[in-house]
Every structure is written in C-alpha cells, then in structure tokens.
Design an enzyme around this catalytic site. Structure first.
Site, PDB file in Angstrom:
ATOM      1  N   ARG A 130     -23.885 -27.265  -1.427  1.00  0.00           N
ATOM      2  CA  ARG A 130     -24.028 -26.377  -0.268  1.00  0.00           C
ATOM      3  C   ARG A 130     -23.180 -26.885   0.909  1.00  0.00           C
ATOM      4  O   ARG A 130     -22.160 -26.295   1.240  1.00  0.00           O
ATOM      5  CB  ARG A 130     -25.512 -26.273   0.129  1.00  0.00           C
ATOM      6  CG  ARG A 130     -25.833 -25.174   1.124  1.00  0.00           C
ATOM      7  CD  ARG A 130     -25.525 -25.495   2.561  1.00  0.00           C
ATOM      8  NE  ARG A 130     -26.200 -26.701   3.046  1.00  0.00           N
ATOM      9  CZ  ARG A 130     -25.945 -27.249   4.222  1.00  0.00           C
ATOM     10  NH1 ARG A 130     -25.037 -26.728   5.030  1.00  0.00           N
ATOM     11  NH2 ARG A 130     -26.562 -28.358   4.606  1.00  0.00           N
ATOM     12  N   ASP A 131     -23.559 -27.998   1.498  1.00  0.00           N
ATOM     13  CA  ASP A 131     -22.843 -28.473   2.688  1.00  0.00           C
ATOM     14  C   ASP A 131     -21.400 -28.807   2.317  1.00  0.00           C
ATOM     15  O   ASP A 131     -20.472 -28.561   3.094  1.00  0.00           O
ATOM     16  CB  ASP A 131     -23.550 -29.718   3.253  1.00  0.00           C
ATOM     17  CG  ASP A 131     -23.317 -29.898   4.735  1.00  0.00           C
ATOM     18  OD1 ASP A 131     -22.388 -29.287   5.271  1.00  0.00           O
ATOM     19  OD2 ASP A 131     -24.054 -30.683   5.365  1.00  0.00           O
ATOM     20  N   HIS A 143     -29.157 -37.169   7.967  1.00  0.00           N
ATOM     21  CA  HIS A 143     -28.073 -36.340   7.415  1.00  0.00           C
ATOM     22  C   HIS A 143     -26.808 -36.706   8.201  1.00  0.00           C
ATOM     23  O   HIS A 143     -26.562 -36.169   9.280  1.00  0.00           O
ATOM     24  CB  HIS A 143     -28.479 -34.874   7.605  1.00  0.00           C
ATOM     25  CG  HIS A 143     -27.503 -33.848   7.140  1.00  0.00           C
ATOM     26  ND1 HIS A 143     -27.697 -33.061   6.026  1.00  0.00           N
ATOM     27  CD2 HIS A 143     -26.321 -33.430   7.670  1.00  0.00           C
ATOM     28  CE1 HIS A 143     -26.697 -32.210   5.889  1.00  0.00           C
ATOM     29  NE2 HIS A 143     -25.847 -32.419   6.877  1.00  0.00           N
ATOM     30  N   HIS A 189     -22.787 -37.020   8.694  1.00  0.00           N
ATOM     31  CA  HIS A 189     -21.402 -36.697   8.325  1.00  0.00           C
ATOM     32  C   HIS A 189     -20.550 -37.911   8.685  1.00  0.00           C
ATOM     33  O   HIS A 189     -20.889 -38.678   9.585  1.00  0.00           O
ATOM     34  CB  HIS A 189     -20.942 -35.419   9.049  1.00  0.00           C
ATOM     35  CG  HIS A 189     -21.533 -34.177   8.445  1.00  0.00           C
ATOM     36  ND1 HIS A 189     -20.846 -33.366   7.571  1.00  0.00           N
ATOM     37  CD2 HIS A 189     -22.770 -33.622   8.565  1.00  0.00           C
ATOM     38  CE1 HIS A 189     -21.623 -32.362   7.191  1.00  0.00           C
ATOM     39  NE2 HIS A 189     -22.801 -32.491   7.778  1.00  0.00           N
ATOM     40  N   CYS A 211     -18.528 -28.810   8.443  1.00  0.00           N
ATOM     41  CA  CYS A 211     -19.305 -27.688   8.964  1.00  0.00           C
ATOM     42  C   CYS A 211     -18.331 -26.683   9.550  1.00  0.00           C
ATOM     43  O   CYS A 211     -17.523 -27.020  10.409  1.00  0.00           O
ATOM     44  CB  CYS A 211     -20.300 -28.132  10.025  1.00  0.00           C
ATOM     45  SG  CYS A 211     -21.192 -26.729  10.708  1.00  0.00           S
ATOM     46  N   ASN A 242     -20.217 -34.873   4.378  1.00  0.00           N
ATOM     47  CA  ASN A 242     -21.371 -35.778   4.430  1.00  0.00           C
ATOM     48  C   ASN A 242     -20.976 -37.127   3.848  1.00  0.00           C
ATOM     49  O   ASN A 242     -20.019 -37.234   3.089  1.00  0.00           O
ATOM     50  CB  ASN A 242     -22.511 -35.226   3.563  1.00  0.00           C
ATOM     51  CG  ASN A 242     -22.959 -33.878   4.019  1.00  0.00           C
ATOM     52  OD1 ASN A 242     -22.433 -32.873   3.570  1.00  0.00           O
ATOM     53  ND2 ASN A 242     -23.913 -33.841   4.908  1.00  0.00           N
TER      54      ASN A 242
HETATM   55  P1  HMG Z   1     -25.672 -12.054  13.213  1.00  0.00           P
HETATM   56  O1  HMG Z   1     -24.329 -11.421  13.072  1.00  0.00           O
HETATM   57  O2  HMG Z   1     -26.173 -12.367  14.591  1.00  0.00           O
HETATM   58  O3  HMG Z   1     -26.787 -11.270  12.403  1.00  0.00           O
HETATM   59  O4  HMG Z   1     -25.661 -13.401  12.383  1.00  0.00           O
HETATM   60  P2  HMG Z   1     -27.363  -9.813  12.483  1.00  0.00           P
HETATM   61  O5  HMG Z   1     -28.826  -9.925  12.228  1.00  0.00           O
HETATM   62  O6  HMG Z   1     -26.906  -9.116  13.739  1.00  0.00           O
HETATM   63  O7  HMG Z   1     -26.686  -9.089  11.229  1.00  0.00           O
HETATM   64  C1  HMG Z   1     -25.288  -8.858  11.178  1.00  0.00           C
HETATM   65  C2  HMG Z   1     -24.871  -8.670   9.736  1.00  0.00           C
HETATM   66  O8  HMG Z   1     -25.171  -9.849   8.989  1.00  0.00           O
HETATM   67  C3  HMG Z   1     -25.576  -7.522   9.016  1.00  0.00           C
HETATM   68  O9  HMG Z   1     -24.666  -7.000   8.058  1.00  0.00           O
HETATM   69  C4  HMG Z   1     -26.684  -8.221   8.274  1.00  0.00           C
HETATM   70  O10 HMG Z   1     -27.100  -7.522   7.132  1.00  0.00           O
HETATM   71  C5  HMG Z   1     -26.010  -9.514   7.866  1.00  0.00           C
HETATM   72  P3  HMG Z   1     -23.742  -5.721   8.386  1.00  0.00           P
HETATM   73  O11 HMG Z   1     -24.699  -4.643   8.745  1.00  0.00           O
HETATM   74  O12 HMG Z   1     -22.853  -6.129   9.560  1.00  0.00           O
HETATM   75  O13 HMG Z   1     -22.976  -5.536   7.107  1.00  0.00           O
HETATM   76  N1  HMG Z   1     -26.980 -10.600   7.655  1.00  0.00           N
HETATM   77  C6  HMG Z   1     -27.096 -11.287   6.489  1.00  0.00           C
HETATM   78  N2  HMG Z   1     -26.438 -11.194   5.331  1.00  0.00           N
HETATM   79  C7  HMG Z   1     -26.819 -12.022   4.322  1.00  0.00           C
HETATM   80  N3  HMG Z   1     -27.819 -12.951   4.460  1.00  0.00           N
HETATM   81  C8  HMG Z   1     -28.483 -13.046   5.620  1.00  0.00           C
HETATM   82  C9  HMG Z   1     -28.136 -12.194   6.689  1.00  0.00           C
HETATM   83  N4  HMG Z   1     -28.602 -12.055   7.941  1.00  0.00           N
HETATM   84  C10 HMG Z   1     -27.887 -11.079   8.520  1.00  0.00           C
HETATM   85  N5  HMG Z   1     -29.456 -13.968   5.719  1.00  0.00           N
HETATM   86  C11 HMG Z   1     -26.739 -15.088  11.050  1.00  0.00           C
HETATM   87  C12 HMG Z   1     -26.790 -14.250  12.321  1.00  0.00           C
HETATM   88  C13 HMG Z   1     -27.763 -16.188  11.199  1.00  0.00           C
HETATM   89  C14 HMG Z   1     -27.068 -14.203   9.862  1.00  0.00           C
HETATM   90  C15 HMG Z   1     -25.317 -15.642  10.909  1.00  0.00           C
HETATM   91  O14 HMG Z   1     -24.982 -16.300  12.108  1.00  0.00           O
HETATM   92  C16 HMG Z   1     -25.199 -16.613   9.778  1.00  0.00           C
HETATM   93  O15 HMG Z   1     -25.308 -16.244   8.613  1.00  0.00           O
HETATM   94  N6  HMG Z   1     -24.967 -17.913  10.074  1.00  0.00           N
HETATM   95  C17 HMG Z   1     -24.899 -18.914   9.028  1.00  0.00           C
HETATM   96  C18 HMG Z   1     -24.296 -20.138   9.545  1.00  0.00           C
HETATM   97  C19 HMG Z   1     -24.287 -21.189   8.462  1.00  0.00           C
HETATM   98  O16 HMG Z   1     -24.640 -20.978   7.312  1.00  0.00           O
HETATM   99  N7  HMG Z   1     -23.822 -22.396   8.855  1.00  0.00           N
HETATM  100  C20 HMG Z   1     -23.729 -23.504   7.967  1.00  0.00           C
HETATM  101  C21 HMG Z   1     -25.054 -24.065   7.576  1.00  0.00           C
HETATM  102  S1  HMG Z   1     -25.799 -25.088   8.820  1.00  0.00           S
HETATM  103  C22 HMG Z   1     -25.016 -26.615   8.614  1.00  0.00           C
HETATM  104  O17 HMG Z   1     -24.076 -26.736   7.887  1.00  0.00           O
HETATM  105  C23 HMG Z   1     -25.610 -27.813   9.315  1.00  0.00           C
HETATM  106  C24 HMG Z   1     -26.431 -28.719   8.382  1.00  0.00           C
HETATM  107  O18 HMG Z   1     -25.635 -29.182   7.305  1.00  0.00           O
HETATM  108  C25 HMG Z   1     -26.980 -29.932   9.165  1.00  0.00           C
HETATM  109  C26 HMG Z   1     -25.904 -30.655   9.978  1.00  0.00           C
HETATM  110  O19 HMG Z   1     -24.922 -31.150   9.399  1.00  0.00           O
HETATM  111  O20 HMG Z   1     -26.071 -30.698  11.196  1.00  0.00           O
HETATM  112  C27 HMG Z   1     -27.617 -27.966   7.786  1.00  0.00           C
HETATM  113 MG    MG Z   2     -24.326 -30.878   7.390  1.00  0.00          MG
END
Ligand code: HMG
Ligand code: MG
Length: 302
Positions: free
Chosen positions: A15-16, A207, A209, A240, A249
């Site tokens: 995933r990450d 966690h 990086h 990220c 990571n």
């Molecule tokens: P948004 O644009 O504000 O969402 O995104 P919305 O509710 O306004 O919806 C817009 C569109 O997104 C719609 O589709 C929804 O259906 C779709 P459209 O009508 O435009 O075709 N949508 C989705 N589609 C699939 N699955 C969903 C979903 N939700 C809405 N769950 C949202 C808000 C949170 C969805 C967006 O910002 C997003 O997906 N962000 C993900 C970011 C991400 O995955 N980042 C990486 C992971 S975190 C990380 O890596 C850190 C970590 O490793 C720890 C560390 O290192 O610190 C964990």
């Molecule tokens: Mg991470």
C-alpha cells in the site's frame, strides 16, 4: 538497554510502497507480492486502499487484489479507508481490517484528504459504525507527527491530541507517521512520550519514512521507550503522493536485520522478504532502497 523481547512488523509495502510508484503494477504482481510477504511470516500485510482513484490511481484495483489474494489464516490484510464510501468498498471486498488516517497538521490533512482534522473525524463516525457492524478491526494513522511539508514543525501535544481521539473512537492501535522522514531520535522520543501521556503506549506503532536516513536510529530510540510495533515496507518502497520528495518507509529487510542482531523475535524470514522485494523491484524497474536488500542482492549476484 530496555528492549522488548518481541516486536510486530506491519508490512505496508503493497500500500504505502506502491501508492507512490510511477509505474503501474498489475493486479497479478500485487497479489504475488502480498502472498509472498504473508508466506514470509508477516501477520499483517496492508493490501491497498479504498480511496478516490482520481487522488491515488495506483490503488484503484484494491477490490480485485482483495478478491485474488490467498488470505492465509492468522494473517490480517488491512486496507485504508477515508470515508463511508471507502468502508463500503472494504465491506464488499470482505476485508477483516481497515485503517483510517488523519494528520497532526491541518495543512497536510487538507492536501491529503481535502478536509480539516475535525472533518476527518466526522467522516470516521459512519466508518467506525460500519466497521463495528461488520466485525472489522480498525487501525488509526496520524500523519506528520514530527513535521509537515507545508506548516513546518508539529508540536508533540498536537500529535497526542489526535492520537488520543483515534484511540477513544475505537482504533485498536494508533500508528504514528513521520510522513516526510525528517525526525531524529530525541524528537521521536519526545513525541512518543507526549502521546503516551494520553493513551497506552502498548497501543502505539511507529511508522517512519526514511528520507533523511534516520529510521533505524528512531526505531531503536522509541523501542527503548516501549514501542514494539513497527510499520515497514519491503525493499523500502514508497513515499507519500501528498508530500513530494519524501522517501519510502524504512525497509522491512533493514528492520529484520536489526532485530536479528538484537535477538528480538519478529517471526519474519529475511531471505523470503528479500526475494519478494527483488521480484517487485524487477516489476517496477527499480533498485531496492533498503541497504540490507541491496547487500543481499549483491551477495546473491556473486
Ligand atoms: P474529495 O474530492 O473531497 O471527495 O476527496 P468527495 O466526497 O467530494 O468526492 C469526490 C469524488 O471522489 C466523487 O467521485 C466520489 O465518488 C469519489 P466523482 O463523483 O467526482 O466521480 N470518492 C471516492 N472514490 C473511491 N473511494 C472513496 C471515495 N470517496 C470519494 N473512498 C477523499 C476526499 C478523502 C476521497 C480524497 O481526498 C482521497 O481519496 N484521498 C486519499 C489520499 C490518500 O490515499 N493518501 C495516501 C494515504 S495516507 C498516507 O500515505 C500516510 C500514511 O502512510 C502515514 C504516514 O506516512 O504519515 C498512512
Ligand atoms: Mg506512510
């Protein structure tokens, strides 16, 4: 030295790691990677995310990945979900565990999930309810626990507040993410100590990086303070997408080598992980970032 006898490694490479690789990876290659990591002895392999495919295209096939992995008994395959739509995807894919994610800095939270920290918790409410109804375990992530790429240094008290909220909301474990990999040991210890004032330290994971190469030193430092769960990525893959220029990571191979040297039990086979790492790196057309993986690869070539 006051180290635990045993640690748990949470493999986050599929995933990450893969969420930040430019080259698309096929479902088959992802499934082979996840199955190989479970076969190597990992008890937790983060398998993907149900997030917007517009934001993170690399994870758009998580439903197919979940349908095709082997699901080894005793192994958990968590997926990240940001909201109700995400948890619905996880339910359909018959996931036994999900992870919710927020941040200790407002700017990063907004860049990563398009909402404030408070709004992220509002989105978690229906997620927690659905998870409970479907018997899914929930892990919580706090990002930017040391610093934010947009807002700079983050106060340990702010991290503690957010971690405590996740724990009280029902997360069985809270993983503290140095998203941009800038932390050094004393900063990480200060952050962990602040969090441990608000929630049990045995419910915390680290966690790290490895952007500035401090991960192993940071792991040693927080392990001495009772942290015994570490998120690692095979071959040191990843980064990220909302924190450009950051590294992956800490490499699983590096952490295994360290733990082996310290005589700390972890249950994962180094050669098997390194083999899985070489296979996915071939797929990606890149070299492993993990130093131990590089050393084992060079030794194998001889
Ligand atoms: P948004 O644009 O504000 O969402 O995104 P919305 O509710 O306004 O919806 C817009 C569109 O997104 C719609 O589709 C929804 O259906 C779709 P459209 O009508 O435009 O075709 N949508 C989705 N589609 C699939 N699955 C969903 C979903 N939700 C809405 N769950 C949202 C808000 C949170 C969805 C967006 O910002 C997003 O997906 N962000 C993900 C970011 C991400 O995955 N980042 C990486 C992971 S975190 C990380 O890596 C850190 C970590 O490793 C720890 C560390 O290192 O610190 C964990
Ligand atoms: Mg991470």
């Amino acid at each position: 030295m006051n180290y635990p006898k045993r640690v748990r490694l949470v493999e986050v490479g599929p995933r990450d790691g893969l969420q930040n690789e430019a080259k698309p990876v096929s479902v088959e290659a992802k499934v082979a990677l996840i199955d190989a990591l479970a076969a190597a002895g990992h008890k937790t392999v983060e398998a993907g995310s149900f997030v917007s495919p517009k934001w993170i295209p690399q994870m758009a096939d998580t439903d197919r990945v979940m349908a095709e992995i082997e699901r080894k008994p005793g192994v958990s395959y968590p997926v990240l979900v940001p909201n109700k739509q995400g948890v619905n995807g996880a339910i359909e894919a018959r996931c036994g565990e999900i992870a919710v994610f927020t941040a200790a800095s407002e700017a990063f939270c907004r860049k990563n999930t398009n909402c404030s920290i408070d709004e992220s918790f509002e989105r978690f409410a229906p997620v927690m309810e659905a998870a409970q109804r479907h018997g899914m375990k929930v892990r919580g992530y706090v990002s930017t626990v040391i610093a934010c790429p947009y807002d700079g240094k983050v106060a340990p008290e702010k991290v503690a507040d957010v971690a405590e909220r996740l724990f009280r909301m029902g997360c069985y474990e809270v993983s503290l993410g140095d998203t941009i990999g800038v932390g050094t040991p004393l900063e990480c210890v200060a952050m962990v100590e602040a969090v441990a004032e608000k929630m049990p330290r045995e419910k915390l994971a680290a966690h790290f990086h490895d952007t500035y190469g401090q991960s192993l030193a940071n792991i040693m430092a927080v392990m001495e303070r009772g942290i015994a769960v570490f998120d690692t990525a095979v071959a040191g893959l990843g980064g990220c997408p909302y924190a450009r220029g950051t590294s992956g990571n800490v490499g699983t191979e590096d952490v295994i080598y360290l733990m082996n040297g310290l005589g700390i039990v972890h249950g994962v086979d180094l050669d098997a992980v390194a083999q899985a790492g070489r296979a996915i790196c071939t797929e990606l057309g890149r070299e492993p970032a993990s130093k131990v993986a590089q050393a084992l690869k060079a030794k194998q070539a001889v």
